[in-house]
Design a protein around this motif. Structure first.
Motif, short mmCIF file in Angstrom:
data_model
loop_
_atom_site.label_atom_id
_atom_site.label_comp_id
_atom_site.label_asym_id
_atom_site.label_seq_id
_atom_site.Cartn_x
_atom_site.Cartn_y
_atom_site.Cartn_z
N VAL A 174 -11.74 14.43 -23.71
CA VAL A 174 -12.88 14.76 -25.00
C VAL A 174 -12.67 14.69 -26.27
O VAL A 174 -11.72 15.39 -26.63
CB VAL A 174 -13.27 16.26 -24.50
CG1 VAL A 174 -14.43 16.71 -25.64
CG2 VAL A 174 -13.90 16.46 -23.18
N ALA A 175 -13.21 13.86 -27.00
CA ALA A 175 -12.91 13.36 -28.25
C ALA A 175 -13.66 14.54 -29.13
O ALA A 175 -12.92 14.96 -30.12
CB ALA A 175 -13.58 12.18 -28.73
N TRP A 176 -14.87 14.97 -29.00
CA TRP A 176 -15.24 16.08 -29.76
C TRP A 176 -16.55 16.88 -28.86
O TRP A 176 -17.10 16.13 -27.91
CB TRP A 176 -15.77 15.83 -31.10
CG TRP A 176 -16.51 14.43 -31.27
CD1 TRP A 176 -15.98 13.32 -31.53
CD2 TRP A 176 -18.13 14.44 -31.09
NE1 TRP A 176 -17.28 12.24 -31.54
CE2 TRP A 176 -18.32 13.06 -31.24
CE3 TRP A 176 -18.91 15.19 -30.82
CZ2 TRP A 176 -19.65 12.61 -31.25
CZ3 TRP A 176 -20.33 14.92 -30.75
CH2 TRP A 176 -20.79 13.53 -31.10
N LYS A 177 -17.00 18.04 -29.38
CA LYS A 177 -18.11 18.73 -28.62
C LYS A 177 -18.85 19.36 -29.64
O LYS A 177 -18.10 19.99 -30.68
CB LYS A 177 -17.60 19.32 -27.47
CG LYS A 177 -18.74 20.29 -26.89
CD LYS A 177 -18.14 21.09 -25.69
CE LYS A 177 -17.40 20.31 -24.64
NZ LYS A 177 -16.80 21.25 -23.52
N LEU A 178 -20.23 19.56 -29.65
CA LEU A 178 -20.79 20.15 -30.68
C LEU A 178 -21.88 21.08 -30.10
O LEU A 178 -22.49 20.54 -28.82
CB LEU A 178 -21.40 19.32 -31.49
CG LEU A 178 -20.67 18.42 -32.50
CD1 LEU A 178 -21.67 17.25 -33.31
CD2 LEU A 178 -20.18 19.28 -33.50
N ASP A 179 -22.43 22.28 -30.53
CA ASP A 179 -23.57 22.85 -30.12
C ASP A 179 -24.77 22.09 -30.68
O ASP A 179 -24.79 21.92 -31.67
CB ASP A 179 -23.46 24.18 -30.45
CG ASP A 179 -22.45 25.22 -29.88
OD1 ASP A 179 -21.97 24.81 -28.80
OD2 ASP A 179 -21.93 26.13 -30.83
N VAL A 180 -25.93 21.93 -29.92
CA VAL A 180 -27.00 21.28 -30.40
C VAL A 180 -28.05 22.20 -29.88
O VAL A 180 -27.92 22.90 -29.14
CB VAL A 180 -26.95 19.98 -29.79
CG1 VAL A 180 -25.84 19.11 -30.22
CG2 VAL A 180 -27.12 19.76 -28.40
N GLY A 181 -29.39 21.67 -30.34
CA GLY A 181 -30.59 22.25 -29.97
C GLY A 181 -31.11 22.16 -28.48
O GLY A 181 -30.38 21.25 -27.81
N SER A 182 -32.32 22.23 -28.24
CA SER A 182 -33.00 22.13 -26.91
C SER A 182 -33.43 20.80 -26.90
O SER A 182 -33.69 20.10 -27.78
CB SER A 182 -33.94 23.03 -26.76
OG SER A 182 -35.01 23.00 -27.62
N GLY A 183 -33.73 20.21 -25.61
CA GLY A 183 -34.53 18.90 -25.30
C GLY A 183 -33.75 17.98 -24.42
O GLY A 183 -32.61 18.43 -24.16
#
Length: 407
Positions: free
Chosen positions: A50-59
């Protein structure tokens, strides 16, 4: 059923992109085909790095990659947000947002379903409530905006507006679903209407492109079924009725075009159909509800075979299948695989399942041969993945992750 056609060929979309880009729904050619090669399929036990991971919104809008940016269209609180990220690090480059009042009637997800389309330095997004925007790819500046649901008096539908925009024949085309404006074409530079056609209600399928007798054509599955338009003028070139018999249903898979044939698939006792231009008419090659009836995922073609999901997510009947393109004959089926988005890449198939698993299997009619599996995200994972420059980008309802697939 059809209008006269002299010849039908697949189109290299009217979009010149670097090999590393994945600029729209289902990739550069809108069929789940990736030009990536020399990828690493020898994953460690816990999966590719895994290079990177982010919290994101819905959809459920898929990420896209263009111009050295990963673009994600999602919802954060009461805003629909388009964010541009560095593909290598996930660092934010710019962000743009606007307020939305969309509410999902079934409580599934209030975020957008439509995937952005990048063309000629612009990013086009279509929100769940019909808010259409054009952004500058370099800066995120709004270039123009329209409320197509309000302007064309389109109904909300079960899950809002979900058609992913497409640029073909110099026009931006959408399945809006308005009266006299079932399909609408706009000037990508200004948003000005170029043409509108049909009374067809909107489906959840996104269009693709083809070349018909030297003419750029927009290929749609609307609520009526297959419609093919001259992309420049809006003239209906041919049509084929194809929809579920019950209203409580969706048509969501994008039509697949190969040479002189078009493949369609839906669930809800509708099935699949392969049609071919023959003698100036549209002829049915085969059709049934037993081969590859997909609720919403678009299958991919590899060689002379189709790989896709047969069955429905909501009643737990989804199996992964390989069927012969020219006959619909089933070659193998992997039961209980679950619904999944698919990418054909580097001699095989990559699947991102609704459970959040990333799966690699061989593109062969000689039985299901799995080569790697890793838990990447959480259920439900419904947005399609993007594969660009040796990196795979995928999201669920709260996270966006980048994994390295390059050697």
């Amino acid at each position: 059923m059809t209008r006269t056609l002299a010849a039908f060929f697949t189109l290299a979309l009217a979009l010149t992109v670097p090999a590393a880009d994945w600029p729209q729904f289902l990739g550069p050619t809108r069929d789940g085909q990736s030009p990536e090669t020399k990828l690493n399929w020898e994953w460690p036990k816990d999966g590719p790095p895994v290079a990177w991971k982010l919290d994101v919104g819905s959809g459920w809008a898929s990420p896209v990659v263009a111009g050295g940016k990963v673009l994600l269209f999602h919802r954060v609180q009461d805003d629909e947000v388009l964010v541009a990220l560095d593909p290598a690090t996930g660092k934010e480059k710019w962000i743009a947002k606007y307020a939305t009042k969309y509410r999902d009637d079934f409580g599934f997800d209030n975020g957008p379903r439509s995937t952005p389309c990048v063309h000629d330095g612009k990013v086009f997004t279509l929100g769940a409530n019909g808010n259409l925007h054009a952004f500058d790819l370099a800066t995120g500046k709004v270039l123009w905006a329209r409320d197509v649901r309000e302007e064309y008096k389109a109904v909300k539908g079960f899950f809002g507006i979900a058609c992913s925009p497409l640029v073909v024949g110099g026009n931006l085309v959408l399945n809006v679903g308005g009266k006299g404006a079932g399909v609408v074409a706009l000037d990508p530079a200004t948003g000005k209407e170029k043409w509108k056609a049909t009374d067809d209600a909107a489906s959840y399928s996104s269009p693709t492109a083809a070349e018909i007798d030297g003419t750029a054509a927009a290929v749609f599955v609307t609520r009526f079924g297959l419609r093919v338009f001259d992309a420049a003028t809006g003239k209906v070139m041919y049509e084929f009725a194809f929809r579920p018999r019950v209203n409580e249903s969706v048509q969501a898979a994008t039509p697949l075009v190969w040479k002189d044939e078009i493949f369609l698939t839906a669930s809800y006792a509708t099935g699949a159909a392969l049609v071919r231009v023959k003698g100036g008419e549209l002829a049915e090659v085969w059709a049934n509800d037993k081969s590859l009836s997909s609720q919403y995922n678009t299958p991919v073609r590899a060689g002379d075979y189709l790989y896709g999901v047969h069955g429905r997510a909501d009643i737990g009947t989804a199996a992964l299948r390989c069927v012969e393109w020219k006959t619909g004959a089933e070659k193998w089926s992997a039961a209980n695989f679950g619904v999944a988005s698919l990418v054909a890449a580097d001699g095989g198939i990559v699947a991102l399942t609704e459970a959040g698993d990333l799966v690699r299997f061989d593109a062969t009619p000689d039985g299901y041969k799995e080569r790697g599996r890793a838990r990447l995200l959480d259920k439900p994972t419904r947005a399609a993945a993007a594969l660009a420059d040796g990196r795979l980008f995928a999201r669920d309802g709260g996270k966006l992750v980048c994994v390295k697939l390059s050697r």
